[in-house]
Structure formats: structure tokens, C-alpha cells
Design a protein around this motif. Structure first.
Motif, PDB file in Angstrom:
ATOM      1  N   GLU A 230      -0.645  -4.080 -12.125  1.00  0.00           N
ATOM      2  CA  GLU A 230       0.940  -4.443 -11.786  1.00  0.00           C
ATOM      3  C   GLU A 230       1.694  -4.023 -12.956  1.00  0.00           C
ATOM      4  N   GLU A 558      -2.542  -2.217   4.065  1.00  0.00           N
ATOM      5  CA  GLU A 558      -1.973  -2.404   2.909  1.00  0.00           C
ATOM      6  C   GLU A 558      -1.657  -1.394   1.800  1.00  0.00           C
ATOM      7  N   ASP A 563       2.498  -4.488  -3.298  1.00  0.00           N
ATOM      8  CA  ASP A 563       2.154  -5.727  -2.239  1.00  0.00           C
ATOM      9  C   ASP A 563       2.874  -5.327  -1.201  1.00  0.00           C
TER      10      ASP A 563
END
Length: 770
Positions: A230, A558, A563
């Protein structure tokens, strides 16, 4: 007063010598089986311990990522996660092993470093000069390269001065999504800094990282990885860069495949050993049952003289336990001395592992000695206790049947010989049940030995039909550094776009290639593709087969590093594709992924494109990328499958030999009687051997298909834990081979059975007249 020695003990060596052939066959089989499995346990433990120590010794990464451009110094200032990032740049160059100007594959070249991902030197020296190179030892063995040889890498000549095993390449996976490694056409190598600078291909800006504090378990490691991803993704966008790849250690196939595979080999070896031991135990149990029936008068006399039931149970139990214990001991000795080296050579032929030291493995002793002895003890104890429930009088009268038939079973009004054979079959049903179980187990193994080469052959022969085009070029960007569109004058070329998403399941995170296809494509022939709505897609046949999808189903995919989820509706299946893939019109692709009008990232072509610079091409997919898995599996397992077939034939022969021996011994009295009545040996063989032949042929026909079904189901379970998919395929002639292999084992046994019948004397029946 001197204690009298138990006379029952004297019978044990006498029985061993009296039936030495049977015990020799069983012992040899157990010794070889236990020895190989023991060698596997010892080799696995030793090599996995060496691999575990190599994590710290050779500074194995906690993961790596790749950026489109080289990172600036400020990019790796992280606030939330404590990590140290190291440059681990590489180039993918063409390798020419015999210097004939023809490429023999791809070599991934790294500069020599001491910071991270070091290599274990297996032979020779590390490179010190610009024209020196050290290559992977497994690839060198497969390609026939030795230290001192000269090879061509990227058009430059290098002398091979060392053979190495990189700690982060225990298997040569060119891509993390590859189903299997490729040690034939892919190599990793080490050169000096100056040697690296003189190569021509574009640099891949790969970076390895190590955490400031090692995670305690995989759960914590995954959390650290997610947190780092992230923050890294945020930094990448902030510094106007692009992440090309991100692989934490726990998800890296090149690091984990070998140890995971060795662990599964160990588990499978233990299961196979236990199954074989149980089959042998039941053969022993049937043999002992017949022996007890044959010696019933002796047992009755001993019981009448005061011997307890427990003493007799222990006596008859001693033989299988002693044989198993001796075989287990000898098998473990061979496991540590001979078979360990065999297994180690098998692993070094497939994996790039560091040097090891043999380690004593108590788990191997437990699983290959105590468990086989316990299984043999339990199975035979249950059968012997059941047989010993009779009273001394019943033993003396030879009255051992639990259920008494008031009259004989009525048989069909067939000819005498046919009714006689049918009677033999009914009398030996327990033996034939064990035969069925044993042959079924052998057929499952034969299905693998025959089906694996057939499957690889099928996919190699059909590789061209599973490709969109002969060449599939994936670009780094659809514009070059000057901002110009990467165009081509090649008339065969057709634009497409491709993006990698993930389908998450409990087993793995599967990479799914999403294709945007040009209208009227001549390479991806899907009729009606242009008319699809935004969320409607076609999926590949492997995607449908693996996940059991059908037209009308919804699939959820995905992004790897964001996300973000996508929902698509399956409206059709495309069967000319071997990968896990999704197809949509190019205009829908632009809408779904928020791309500019006219943007693309690749070309399909049936001819080579030569007018796009190498610096703009990320990768080229050719027929080799489809067949390399088959080539590697064929190289790694092809010879072993042939040995496996021979092993199955021998196993079938041993099993049938032991069971037919029991049947003939059980009927010695009857065989002797028909000899007195004037029947010749050939006629008697037709009576007794033909009955077993009929049962065996029926058993083979049934178990050939049952074994194939079980192997197909097992194959699906195994494949589901890997990325990608290909189905198990046995050619029609393969079923015939499976049938014939077991039949060959039986024909070998028939020769010994006929000789055994010939040796039964006519006075045998007179000796046993009541």
C-alpha cells in the motif's frame, strides 16, 4: 530347575526355510519400498534443512518488486513499514550454448552482489573478470555446459567459471505465474558489474526488500506485505513511476516451489508405503489363515495339551512381524546409504538447491519402521484372533467354518470343467478381493505413468492451435519515450490490449489475463464479440473447466495492487486458448479500465515484428512459452515414468504370485487327487490357473477405468493448487498399455505356477486322508 525352551520357537526358523521363496519375495519388495521411502525422508529433511539455513546465510529477500523506471533516492522513505530496499537489477539476454549463432533460450543476468539474494557456489569460482560468468548448476547440467566452456550471452562471449544456485531461484521460474519451472530454456547467471554494463538488453529495475524485523509467521508476513504494498504503491504514483511486478517471498514460486514439492513428495511417499504395507499385511493374513486351517489338528492338539490361545496367537503373529521388522531395518540402512543418494540426484536434476549434509531423521525411522510393523501387527492380529476363536475339539475335527451350509451351492448346468472352475472362484473370494484391491492400486499408479507422457504429448502437438498468433508482443507502453505511438509496418500485426487481474480463492490467488480484442480480429475468432455489452465477456475453456463456470455465470476479478473489483458476466466460451483468460471488445476494455481512446499495449502477428525497438517491448510470447512446461516435465519425469511402468509390472507380478501361490497351496490335496484320477498337469493347470486368469482379466478391465478416473480426480485436485490449468489425457492406446502391463506380470507368474503344480506329488492326497 532349568526352564524348558518353548518348542513353538523352533518352528519359526523351520517355517522360514520351508517357504523361503515367498518370504524372500515379500522381504525384497518391502526392503526396496521402505528403502526408497526412507531415502526420500532423509534426503528431504537434509535438503530442506540446508535450504532453511540458506535463508540467512545467503540473505534471501523477503520479496521483490519491479518498476518501469529506476527509482529516485527519496522514493524509498517509508513511514509505516520498516524495510531495507536493495537494487537487484537484471537483464534478460539470449543464450547461445554452442556458439552457433542460434539462441538456445533466455538467461537472466544479475550483477555480482553481497547485499541480498546471494548464490551458493556448487563448482568452480565466482566471476572476477568482465568476460567471466557463473550460471545455474541445474541448467548447466541439462544443457551439457561445464566450467571452462565458452557461451554467448547477448552477443558477447563469456567463459563459464562457476556453477551456482541462487538462493531466490531454487527452481527456474521465468515468470511467477508459470505452472512449472523451465531449466531447459531458461537460465540465471552472475557476472561482474563491468560484465553487466556491456550487455545490450534493457535493464529490468527490480528491487529486493528485507524487513527490519523478521515476521513470526506467514499471517504476520502477509500483513507486513500488504502494508508495504500500500505504501509502495502510493510512493510509486507520487514519483510518477509505475509498478510492473510485486511478489512477496511467501508467494514466490521460484523460492517455494521446490520445498513445497519435496514436502508433498514426502507425504505421498508415506501414503503409498502405508497402502502397500496394508496390502502385504492382508496377503500375510490370508496366508496365515490357510496355514491355521492346514495345521488345525496340530493346533487342536497343542490347545488340548495346555497351550493358551494367546501363545498360539503370538506364534502365528511372529512371522509377518519378524519379516517386516527385518525388512524395515535393512530398508532403512539402504535408505541412508543408497536410496538417499538416488533421491538427492533426482532433486538436483530438477531444483537448484545449495549443498547439504545428511541429517539423522527420527521421523523417517518412525514412519518407515514403526508404522509398517504396527500396520502388519494390527491387520494380522485381527485375522488370527478371529481364527483362534474355535475350541480345541473344533480344531481337531477341522471344523473351522463360522457358517455351516446345509447343502452345497447349486451351480449352473454347465460342463464339468466350467463348474469346477466356478467352484474354485467361490472358494477363493477373499483372495480375489485382495487381488482386486492390489490391481486397482497398481492401475492408479499406471494411469499416472502412462497418462503423464500422453498428456504432455497432447499439449505439445496441439500447442499451435492454442495460440492466438505465432508472435504475441506485449509493450511496456503504447508510446515510446518521445511520446510517439509504437507502430509497425508489419501487415500481419493486429493491436490488442492485455491486463492482469486476480481471481482469489482459498487455494491461491490466480492470475487472469484480460484481453481487449480488435473488431474483426483474425487471430481471436469470436463471433459476435463486437456486440457484447460493457460487463459481458467470453472466457477461455481452461478457465471454465478449472472453476466449473458456465454461460450466464458471474465472475469477480480484482486488481493485484489496488483495492478494486470487477464483475463480469460469462456469455461464451473460447476454446482456442490454453491460459486462464477473459476476452472483451477493445472499446469495452477502454471503458472498463479507464484508458485513453486508441490506447493498446500489444500486437499479435504471424510474422516477426522487427521495427519496434527492444526497449519498448516488455515480453514476446511464442510457441516456446506454451510448450516449455511440457518440455521441462518430459525432461524431469519422462525417464522416471518408464521406470515407474517397470515397477508396476513387478509389483503386479509379486502380488499375483503371492495370491496364486496361496490358492494352489490351499488346493494341494485336490490337485493331488485329480492327478491320481489320471488328469495331466496341463489339464490341471487349465482348471486352477484359468479360473484366476478369468478373474484377473475382469479385474483388469474394471480397474483400468477406475484407476484412470481416480487419477483424473487426483490430477484436478493437484492442479487446482497451481496457477494455470491443463487436463489429464490418456490416449485410447494408453488404456491398452495399462491392461497389457499387468497382464505381462501375470504371464510371468503363470510360468512359476505351472511348475508348482507339476511338483505336487500324487501321494499328497493319501497323506491327508482323514
Amino acid at each position: 530347575m532349568k526352564k524348558v525352551k518353548n518348542p513353538l520357537l523352533k518352528r519359526i526358523p523351520r517355517e522360514l526355510l520351508g517357504d523361503w521363496k515367498k518370504y524372500l519375495v515379500v522381504s525384497l519388495f518391502l526392503i526396496l519400498t521402505i528403502g526408497f521411502v526412507s531415502g526420500m525422508y532423509v534426503a528431504n529433511e537434509s535438503m530442506m534443512t540446508a535450504a532453511g539455513k540458506g535463508v540467512s546465510k545467503y540473505r534471501l529477500e523477503d520479496g521483490h518488486f519491479e518498476l518501469l523506471h529506476q527509482a529516485d533516492e527519496e522514493m524509498f522513505s517509508f513511514a509505516a513499514v520498516s524495510v531495507q530496499v536493495y537494487e537487484n537489477f537484471y537483464r534478460n539476454e539470449e543464450e547461445d550454448n554452442d556458439n552457433d549463432g542460434v539462441s538456445d533460450g533466455t538467461v537472466r543476468v544479475y550483477a555480482k552482489t553481497e547485499e541480498v539474494n546471494q548464490a551458493c557456489l556448487m563448482e568452480g569460482n565466482f566471476p572476477e573478470k568482465e568476460d567471466e560468468i557463473a550460471i545455474d548448476q541445474m541448467h548447466a547440467d541439462n544443457a551439457g555446459i561445464k566450467t571452462g566452456d565458452t557461451i554467448t550471452v547477448g552477443g558477447q562471449s563469456f567463459q563459464v567459471v562457476g556453477l551456482i544456485a541462487y538462493v531466490n531461484y531454487s527452481t527456474l521460474h521465468e515468470k511467477n505465474t508459470d505452472l512449472i519451472f523451465d531449466a531447459l530454456k531458461f537460465d540465471v547467471a552472475m557476472v561482474t558489474e563491468s560484465g553487466f554494463d556491456c550487455l545490450n538488453q534493457s535493464i529490468h529495475y527490480a528491487y529486493a526488500w528485507k524487513y527490519g524485523k523478521e515476521p513470526n509467521d506467514e499471517k504476520e508476513e502477509k500483513k507486513l506485505s500488504d502494508d508495504f504494498l500500500e505504501e509502495l504503491f502510493t510512493q510509486t504514483i507520487a514519483h510518477n513511476n509505475q509498478m510492473e511486478d510485486y511478489i512477496p517471498r511467501y508467494a514466490n514460486a521460484a523460492i517455494n516451489f521446490a520445498t513445497d514439492d519435496m514436502g508433498s513428495d514426502e507425504a505421498m511417499g508415506g501414503v503409498l508405503l502405508d497402502i502397500l504395507i496394508v496390502i502385504i499385511a492382508f496377503i500375510f493374513a490370508v496366508t496365515i489363515s490357510n496355514t491355521i486351517a492346514k495345521e488345525s489338528k496340530t493346533i487342536g492338539t497343542l490347545r488340548a495339551l495346555g497351550y493358551s490361545r494367546g501363545e498360539l496367537v503370538l506364534h502365528y503373529l511372529s512371522m509377518p512381524v519378524i519379516v517386516t521388522l527385518i525388512a524395515a531395518g535393512m530398508g532403512n540402512i539402504l535408505g541412508y546409504s543408497v536410496f538417499k543418494n538416488v533421491v538427492v540426484s533426482m532433486y538436483y536434476n530438477s531444483y537448484s538447491l545449495p549443498t547439504y549434509q545428511t541429517i539423522w531423521n527420527p521421523d523417517a525411522f518412525f514412519k518407515t519402521t514403526l508404522i509398517p510393523v504396527m500396520l502388519m501387527f494390527i491387520v494380522n492380529l485381527a485375522v488370527i484372533i478371529r481364527m483362534m476363536q474355535h475350541t480345541p475339539l473344533q480344531f481337531l475335527r477341522h471344523d473351522l467354518k463360522k457358517m455351516k451350509n446345509k447343502k452345497a451351492m447349486r451351480l449352473p448346468g454347465w460342463k464339468f470343467f466350467n463348474r469346477f472352475r466356478l467352484r474354485i472362484i467361490f472358494q477363493n473370494i477373499p483372495n480375489y478381493i485382495i487381488l482386486f484391491a492390489g490391481i486397482f492400486f497398481i492401475m492408479v499408479m499406471l494411469a499416472m505413468a502412462v497418462g503423464m507422457p500422453d498428456t504432455l504429448k497432447f499439449y505439445k502437438e496441439n500447442a499451435a492451435d492454442m495460440m492466438f498468433a505465432k508472435y504475441q508482443y506485449v509493450l511496456k507502453s503504447y508510446k515510446d519515450e518521445a511520446g510517439n505511438v509504437c507502430g509497425t509496418k508489419n501487415e500481419d500485426a493486429e493491436k490488442f490490449s492485455m491486463h492482469a487481474l486476480q481471481k482469489k480463492s482459498d487455494a491461491l490467488e490466480e492470475e487472469v489475463s484480460v484481453y481487449g480484442i480488435s473488431d474483426g480480429s483474425r487471430y481471436v475468432g469470436i463471433s459476435g464479440l463486437k456486440s457484447l455489452k460493457e460487463k459481458e465477456v467470453y472466457i477461455s475453456e481452461p478457465f471454465r473447466d478449472k472453476y466449473g463456470l458456465e454461460v450466464g455465470d458471474m465472475i469477480s476479478l480484482e486488481e493485484k495492487y489496488e483495492d478494486r473489483q470487477y464483475e463480469f458476466k460469462v456469455v461464451g466460451i473460447y476454446d482456442k486458448c490454453q491460459s486462464i483468460a477473459v476476452f472483451m471488445p477493445l472499446q469495452n476494455y477502454h471503458t472498463v479500465f479507464d484508458l485513453e481512446e486508441g490506447e493498446f499495449n500489444g500486437y499479435m502477428s504471424d510474422s516477426e515484428i522487427t521495427d519496434i525497438g527492444e526497449e519498448n517491448i516488455a515480453t514476446v510470447i511464442t510457441k516456446r512459452d506454451i510448450t516449455k512446461m511440457c518440455d521441462q516435465l518430459e525432461h524431469s519425469m519422462g525417464a522416471y515414468m518408464e521406470y515407474f511402468k517397470v515397477l508396476c509390472v513387478l509389483l503386479a507380478a509379486v502380488l499375483i504370485y503371492l495370491l496364486t501361490k496361496i490358492i494352489i497351496e490351499k488346493n494341494e490335496n485336490a490337485i493331488s487327487m485329480v492327478k491320481i484320477l489320471g488328469y495331466e498337469n496341463r489339464e490341471i493347470a487349465k482348471l486352477y490357473l484359468l479360473s484366476t486368469t478369468m478373474v484377473l482379466l475382469i479385474t483388469e478391465v474394471v480397474t483400468v477405468f477406475l484407476g484412470s478416473l481416480v487419477m483424473d480426480a487426483a490430477w484436478r485436485v493437484i492442479m487446482f493448487s497451481y496457477s494455470g490449468w491443463f487436463t489429464f489425457a490418456i490416449e485410447p492406446i494408453g488404456y491398452v498399455k495399462m491392461f497389457v502391463f499387468v497382464l505381462i506380470g501375470y504371464l510371468l507368474v503363470m510360468v512359476f505356477d505351472f511348475r508348482r503344480i507339476k511338483r505336487i506329488p500324487m501321494d499328497e492326497a493319501l497323506k491327508n486322508v482323514e
